[in-house]
Design a protein around this motif. Structure first.
Motif, PDB file in Angstrom:
ATOM      1  N   SER A 290       0.805  -1.223   0.000  1.00 49.90           N
ATOM      2  CA  SER A 290       0.000   0.000   0.000  1.00 49.90           C
ATOM      3  C   SER A 290       0.839   1.275   0.000  1.00 49.90           C
ATOM      4  O   SER A 290       0.313   2.362  -0.262  1.00 49.90           O
ATOM      5  CB  SER A 290      -0.930   0.015   1.220  1.00 49.90           C
ATOM      6  N   GLU A 291       2.136   1.156   0.259  1.00 51.40           N
ATOM      7  CA  GLU A 291       2.975   2.350   0.390  1.00 51.40           C
ATOM      8  C   GLU A 291       4.074   2.461  -0.651  1.00 51.40           C
ATOM      9  O   GLU A 291       4.612   3.542  -0.849  1.00 51.40           O
ATOM     10  CB  GLU A 291       3.618   2.383   1.786  1.00 51.40           C
ATOM     11  N   LEU A 292       4.419   1.344  -1.311  1.00 53.44           N
ATOM     12  CA  LEU A 292       5.604   1.350  -2.179  1.00 53.44           C
ATOM     13  C   LEU A 292       5.337   0.777  -3.566  1.00 53.44           C
ATOM     14  O   LEU A 292       4.497  -0.099  -3.746  1.00 53.44           O
ATOM     15  CB  LEU A 292       6.733   0.557  -1.529  1.00 53.44           C
ATOM     16  N   PHE A 293       6.112   1.283  -4.532  1.00 47.18           N
ATOM     17  CA  PHE A 293       6.192   0.716  -5.872  1.00 47.18           C
ATOM     18  C   PHE A 293       7.578   0.109  -6.069  1.00 47.18           C
ATOM     19  O   PHE A 293       8.560   0.559  -5.455  1.00 47.18           O
ATOM     20  CB  PHE A 293       6.024   1.805  -6.942  1.00 47.18           C
ATOM     21  N   LEU A 294       7.671  -0.892  -6.941  1.00 44.66           N
ATOM     22  CA  LEU A 294       8.952  -1.299  -7.508  1.00 44.66           C
ATOM     23  C   LEU A 294       9.032  -0.610  -8.854  1.00 44.66           C
ATOM     24  O   LEU A 294       8.117  -0.741  -9.684  1.00 44.66           O
ATOM     25  CB  LEU A 294       9.025  -2.819  -7.681  1.00 44.66           C
ATOM     26  N   GLU A 295      10.090   0.152  -9.083  1.00 42.59           N
ATOM     27  CA  GLU A 295      10.209   0.922 -10.317  1.00 42.59           C
ATOM     28  C   GLU A 295      11.463   0.567 -11.086  1.00 42.59           C
ATOM     29  O   GLU A 295      12.478   0.164 -10.509  1.00 42.59           O
ATOM     30  CB  GLU A 295      10.232   2.422 -10.006  1.00 42.59           C
ATOM     31  N   VAL A 296      11.375   0.703 -12.402  1.00 43.57           N
ATOM     32  CA  VAL A 296      12.525   0.524 -13.286  1.00 43.57           C
ATOM     33  C   VAL A 296      12.661   1.807 -14.095  1.00 43.57           C
ATOM     34  O   VAL A 296      11.762   2.170 -14.858  1.00 43.57           O
ATOM     35  CB  VAL A 296      12.335  -0.683 -14.223  1.00 43.57           C
ATOM     36  N   SER A 297      13.772   2.495 -13.912  1.00 46.00           N
ATOM     37  CA  SER A 297      13.976   3.759 -14.607  1.00 46.00           C
ATOM     38  C   SER A 297      15.453   4.131 -14.578  1.00 46.00           C
ATOM     39  O   SER A 297      16.144   3.856 -13.591  1.00 46.00           O
ATOM     40  CB  SER A 297      13.147   4.872 -13.941  1.00 46.00           C
ATOM     41  N   GLY A 298      15.920   4.713 -15.669  1.00 45.28           N
ATOM     42  CA  GLY A 298      17.297   5.191 -15.711  1.00 45.28           C
ATOM     43  C   GLY A 298      18.330   4.114 -15.516  1.00 45.28           C
ATOM     44  O   GLY A 298      19.445   4.398 -15.032  1.00 45.28           O
ATOM     45  N   LYS A 379      -5.282  15.329 -25.782  1.00 40.68           N
ATOM     46  CA  LYS A 379      -5.482  14.932 -24.397  1.00 40.68           C
ATOM     47  C   LYS A 379      -4.209  15.216 -23.604  1.00 40.68           C
ATOM     48  O   LYS A 379      -3.096  15.016 -24.105  1.00 40.68           O
ATOM     49  CB  LYS A 379      -5.822  13.446 -24.304  1.00 40.68           C
ATOM     50  N   LEU A 380      -4.376  15.699 -22.390  1.00 40.17           N
ATOM     51  CA  LEU A 380      -3.210  15.972 -21.544  1.00 40.17           C
ATOM     52  C   LEU A 380      -2.376  14.704 -21.364  1.00 40.17           C
ATOM     53  O   LEU A 380      -1.136  14.749 -21.396  1.00 40.17           O
ATOM     54  CB  LEU A 380      -3.655  16.495 -20.179  1.00 40.17           C
ATOM     55  N   LYS A 381      -3.053  13.576 -21.173  1.00 42.03           N
ATOM     56  CA  LYS A 381      -2.354  12.294 -20.988  1.00 42.03           C
ATOM     57  C   LYS A 381      -1.431  12.016 -22.168  1.00 42.03           C
ATOM     58  O   LYS A 381      -0.282  11.582 -21.989  1.00 42.03           O
ATOM     59  CB  LYS A 381      -3.371  11.169 -20.822  1.00 42.03           C
ATOM     60  N   GLU A 382      -1.921  12.261 -23.373  1.00 44.23           N
ATOM     61  CA  GLU A 382      -1.124  12.021 -24.587  1.00 44.23           C
ATOM     62  C   GLU A 382       0.117  12.912 -24.598  1.00 44.23           C
ATOM     63  O   GLU A 382       1.222  12.470 -24.950  1.00 44.23           O
ATOM     64  CB  GLU A 382      -1.989  12.287 -25.821  1.00 44.23           C
ATOM     65  N   TYR A 383      -0.069  14.189 -24.218  1.00 45.93           N
ATOM     66  CA  TYR A 383       1.072  15.111 -24.189  1.00 45.93           C
ATOM     67  C   TYR A 383       2.130  14.626 -23.198  1.00 45.93           C
ATOM     68  O   TYR A 383       3.331  14.636 -23.512  1.00 45.93           O
ATOM     69  CB  TYR A 383       0.600  16.514 -23.796  1.00 45.93           C
ATOM     70  N   LEU A 384       1.698  14.219 -22.001  1.00 45.44           N
ATOM     71  CA  LEU A 384       2.656  13.790 -20.973  1.00 45.44           C
ATOM     72  C   LEU A 384       3.403  12.539 -21.409  1.00 45.44           C
ATOM     73  O   LEU A 384       4.597  12.380 -21.110  1.00 45.44           O
ATOM     74  CB  LEU A 384       1.913  13.542 -19.645  1.00 45.44           C
ATOM     75  N   ILE A 385       2.699  11.649 -22.115  1.00 46.60           N
ATOM     76  CA  ILE A 385       3.368  10.445 -22.628  1.00 46.60           C
ATOM     77  C   ILE A 385       4.402  10.830 -23.678  1.00 46.60           C
ATOM     78  O   ILE A 385       5.541  10.341 -23.667  1.00 46.60           O
ATOM     79  CB  ILE A 385       2.330   9.466 -23.220  1.00 46.60           C
ATOM     80  N   ASN A 386       4.023  11.723 -24.583  1.00 45.35           N
ATOM     81  CA  ASN A 386       4.953  12.156 -25.636  1.00 45.35           C
ATOM     82  C   ASN A 386       6.195  12.817 -25.062  1.00 45.35           C
ATOM     83  O   ASN A 386       7.297  12.685 -25.611  1.00 45.35           O
ATOM     84  CB  ASN A 386       4.251  13.128 -26.593  1.00 45.35           C
ATOM     85  N   GLU A 387       5.997  13.548 -23.957  1.00 41.46           N
ATOM     86  CA  GLU A 387       7.122  14.237 -23.318  1.00 41.46           C
ATOM     87  C   GLU A 387       7.909  13.319 -22.379  1.00 41.46           C
ATOM     88  O   GLU A 387       8.847  13.760 -21.714  1.00 41.46           O
ATOM     89  CB  GLU A 387       6.610  15.449 -22.538  1.00 41.46           C
ATOM     90  N   LYS A 388       7.468  12.052 -22.318  1.00 42.34           N
ATOM     91  CA  LYS A 388       8.148  11.040 -21.482  1.00 42.34           C
ATOM     92  C   LYS A 388       8.189  11.439 -20.000  1.00 42.34           C
ATOM     93  O   LYS A 388       9.190  11.228 -19.310  1.00 42.34           O
ATOM     94  CB  LYS A 388       9.564  10.758 -22.003  1.00 42.34           C
ATOM     95  N   ILE A 389       7.089  12.025 -19.534  1.00 42.15           N
ATOM     96  CA  ILE A 389       6.964  12.328 -18.109  1.00 42.15           C
ATOM     97  C   ILE A 389       6.653  11.017 -17.390  1.00 42.15           C
ATOM     98  O   ILE A 389       5.671  10.346 -17.723  1.00 42.15           O
ATOM     99  CB  ILE A 389       5.838  13.346 -17.838  1.00 42.15           C
ATOM    100  N   PRO A 390       7.462  10.590 -16.417  1.00 40.58           N
ATOM    101  CA  PRO A 390       7.228   9.314 -15.726  1.00 40.58           C
ATOM    102  C   PRO A 390       5.820   9.218 -15.168  1.00 40.58           C
ATOM    103  O   PRO A 390       5.282  10.191 -14.626  1.00 40.58           O
ATOM    104  CB  PRO A 390       8.270   9.328 -14.594  1.00 40.58           C
ATOM    105  N   ARG A 391       5.211   8.057 -15.331  1.00 39.49           N
ATOM    106  CA  ARG A 391       3.818   7.874 -14.921  1.00 39.49           C
ATOM    107  C   ARG A 391       3.596   8.242 -13.463  1.00 39.49           C
ATOM    108  O   ARG A 391       2.584   8.853 -13.108  1.00 39.49           O
ATOM    109  CB  ARG A 391       3.432   6.406 -15.147  1.00 39.49           C
ATOM    110  N   GLN A 392       4.568   7.886 -12.581  1.00 36.01           N
ATOM    111  CA  GLN A 392       4.387   8.137 -11.161  1.00 36.01           C
ATOM    112  C   GLN A 392       4.406   9.621 -10.821  1.00 36.01           C
ATOM    113  O   GLN A 392       4.000  10.016  -9.725  1.00 36.01           O
ATOM    114  CB  GLN A 392       5.462   7.403 -10.347  1.00 36.01           C
TER     115      GLN A 392
END
Length: 433
Positions: A290-298, A379-392
């Motif tokens: 409930s408090e943590l994610f496992l993330e893969v980035s960089g 859509k804002l979601k589409e813009y954020l995806i295109n700009e590669k803004i991390p989902r979290q």
């Protein structure tokens, strides 16, 4: 000296048990025998501690009274507590409450030794239970002789040996009726599964415990390999992605199991493998709890905290300082610099305060016309995806909006509809450091 007493004496010598010793006495045969032997062998009399689980009415009171009288007849100090009736009547809740009680007693009596009466049969039952539920080498190790301040001097003694000792020494004890209730998994294993297994192998208890012992030895080899691997691929509580992917399947599972050990209480093969598969899939984020994610980035695998999405909305009527999501957003009127360039457009915008301008986080249906986009919108979601803004990070971006149209993604970009020129009042929006 009988075999069982000799085993306990060797145990005390092995772990150098001295000083204030606490004996956990339920009133059952195992704990009565353990307390009786330790009272004879220890140079300093142990203290008897008892937790009344308060589950079985008069029977629970009977067990507490019996334990008190047994301690008194043995010349031992006695201490007990009764659980609140609010505690859930489950095996897990009882276990947690019991160990909380033990640890509080250790502080009360300044003791580093709490003696528990688990025996060889208990160990075999635990191994079987874990095999049935799903486990690995570490799970097969089952009950340990010593864990922190908890010691189990009868772990190499069978229940049959314990009952024989009680008979030979005329020791009375009580029977817990809940031990006969096969709705509890361990009782079902003890009363039905093990007797069936003994028809195939009468010495099945020892055979299972030998498996447990071998697993402990093999786990030491695995631990050495794991520690060596961790030293090569881990840094600052992160795992190097490229090096992790180059590991064998076995080492991937061991590394992941160890990495999530503090966050995942129940880690069977299927669950640990799901996290390994997630990393291999090259997806970005998977929930741990409930408090943590496992993330893969960089190029790294790491754990990150889940941030609760802010649902607050702030109406903006004029320039000033606005508080939202524990941040201060500053909207200030400024002169447009003479050297203003399109690449700096996100710093400056035009705002019409006669309209309902809202400061908030994103929501479904938000649309955006990025600065420089002359026609249409997206859509804002589409813009954020295109700009590669991390989902979290997307849910925590602060937006200036009018209805479902985004005028500004604070600190990132403005809408083309909010662009300024020398004929419009100019505002700058920023988050205070």
């Amino acid at each position: 000296m009988s075999d069982i007493v000799l085993k306990v004496q060797n145990f005390l010598n092995q772990y150098n048990v001295t000083g204030n010793v606490l004996c956990a006495l339920s009133g059952g045969c195992d704990s009565v025998v353990m307390t009786h032997i330790l009272a004879k062998l220890l140079p300093q009399k142990p203290v008897v501690i008892h937790l009344n689980h308060n589950w079985r009415g008069e029977e629970s009171s009977r067990d507490e009274n019996f334990s008190r009288e047994f301690a008194k007849k043995s010349g031992l100090e006695f201490y007990s507590e009764k659980l609140s009736s609010d505690v859930k009547k489950t095996e897990e809740s009882a276990r947690v409450a019991r160990y909380d009680f033990f640890e509080s007693c250790a502080k009360k009596f300044n003791s580093d030794f709490i003696m528990l009466a688990h025996n060889k049969n208990d160990n075999a039952e635990t191994v079987l239970y874990r095999i049935i539920k799903g486990t690995g080498i570490k799970g097969l190790c089952a009950i340990s002789e010593k864990r922190d301040i908890f010691y189990r001097p009868l772990l190499d003694v069978t229940r049959q040996e314990i009952e024989l000792y009680a008979k030979e020494n005329n020791l009375e004890y009580v029977n817990d009726s809940s031990n006969d209730d096969i709705k509890y998994s361990r009782n079902l294993i003890r009363k039905e599964l093990l007797p069936l297994a003994q028809k195939i192998n009468p010495d099945v208890i020892n055979s299972i415990c030998n498996l447990s012992h071998l697993s402990k030895l093999q786990s030491e080899i695995i631990l050495d390999a794991l520690n060596k691997t961790k030293s090569e691929i881990c840094e600052n509580n992160k795992i190097n992605l490229e090096k992790f992917l180059s590991l064998s399947e076995a080492l991937k599972l061991e590394v992941m199991n160890d990495f999530l050990a503090d966050e995942l209480k129940y880690r069977d093969f299927k669950r640990v493998k799901s996290y390994v598969d997630f990393v291999i899939s090259k997806k970005s984020k998977k929930s741990i709890n409930s408090e943590l994610f496992l993330e893969v980035s960089g190029g790294w695998i790491y754990k990150s905290k889940k941030e609760k999405k802010c649902t607050d909305e702030v109406l903006i009527k004029k320039e000033g300082v606005y508080n939202i999501a524990n941040k201060k957003v500053i909207i200030e009127k400024v002169d447009l610099p003479d050297d203003f360039k399109n690449s700096q457009g996100y710093k400056y915008l035009s705002l019409d305060f006669s309209k309902d301008i809202i400061l908030r986080t994103r929501r479904d249906g938000d649309i955006f016309c990025p600065y420089g986009m002359q026609k249409g919108k997206m859509k804002l979601k589409e813009y954020l995806i295109n700009e590669k803004i991390p989902r979290q990070k997307r849910d925590n971006l602060l937006l200036l909006t009018c209805g479902d149209e985004v005028l500004c993604i604070v600190g990132l970009q403005i809408s083309n509809k909010a662009k300024v020129d020398k004929d419009k009042e100019c505002y700058r929006v920023k988050v205070a450091e």
